[in-house]
Write an enzyme that holds these catalytic residues in place. Sequence first.
Site, PDB file in Angstrom:
ATOM      1  CB  CYS A 163       1.895  -4.992   4.300  1.00 51.90           C
ATOM      2  SG  CYS A 163       0.543  -5.283   4.022  1.00 51.90           S
TER       3      CYS A 163
ATOM      4  CG  HIS B  61       1.709  -0.488   6.723  1.00 50.89           C
ATOM      5  ND1 HIS B  61       1.981  -0.526   4.849  1.00 50.89           N
ATOM      6  CD2 HIS B  61       0.748  -1.740   6.121  1.00 50.89           C
ATOM      7  CE1 HIS B  61       1.393  -1.683   3.717  1.00 50.89           C
ATOM      8  NE2 HIS B  61       0.974  -2.156   4.557  1.00 50.89           N
TER       9      HIS B  61
ATOM     10  CD  GLU C  42       4.581   1.417   5.512  1.00 54.14           C
ATOM     11  OE1 GLU C  42       4.098   1.737   4.601  1.00 54.14           O
ATOM     12  OE2 GLU C  42       5.105   1.480   6.409  1.00 54.14           O
TER      13      GLU C  42
END
Length: 236
Positions: free
Chosen positions: A105, A209, A211
Amino acid sequence: MKPLIAITCSLEDGRIFLNHGYYRAVERAGGIPVVVPPLGREQDLGELLDRVHGLLLAGGPDVDPRHFNESPRPGLGEINPKRDAVELYLCREAVRRRKPVFGICRGIQVINIALGGSVYQDIGSEIEKPLKHRQEAPRWYGSHEVRVEKDSMLYGLIKAETLLVNSFHHQALKDIARPLRPVAFAPDGLVEAVEGISEDAFLLGVQWHPEEMWEVYPEQLELFKSFVEAAARIDE
């Protein structure tokens, strides 16, 4: 030994913080995460890079547009000069040393700016008919597709020409730095991923994102695995 992965973090109101998805993904991929505070001396940051095997640039606020020779425009959000200085230095130095770099990001934007590129300061006011890039859905949810170039490292990891991603940004890459090539695109044409053009060093940035997604979308963990595996080869 497992590779040490430096992860940058946010600085706000006298405290540092990092969403747990970053270190959990690195740990799951086989690395040991090390959270990096915004140290004030480049010498200390350089010594930190001596000791770690890879650099993960996390998400966060906007980058000060002075770093790509623009004045602030309406729509620019919060900036943090100290974090900008730390991450831009770490990114440039890690790339110079050919250590693996992975940006998420804000991190993809830091990579592009550090290497000479620029960003749209605010998608909504600078792009005609943009996609909604700030989803109102759970953080793990893939809200739109991206198209992936078949001759890219990213394609080799996910084995697909399209990929569902989440979206929590209001800025995006504009002028792409020369050491990078865009390899994934949103339906509105905005760049969603870049890779380094050099094949002998791992350099990847994504606008979404992963994660937050890997526990539901297993292909997203492949990005972390490849990054950590590249870091593990540093001492070979």
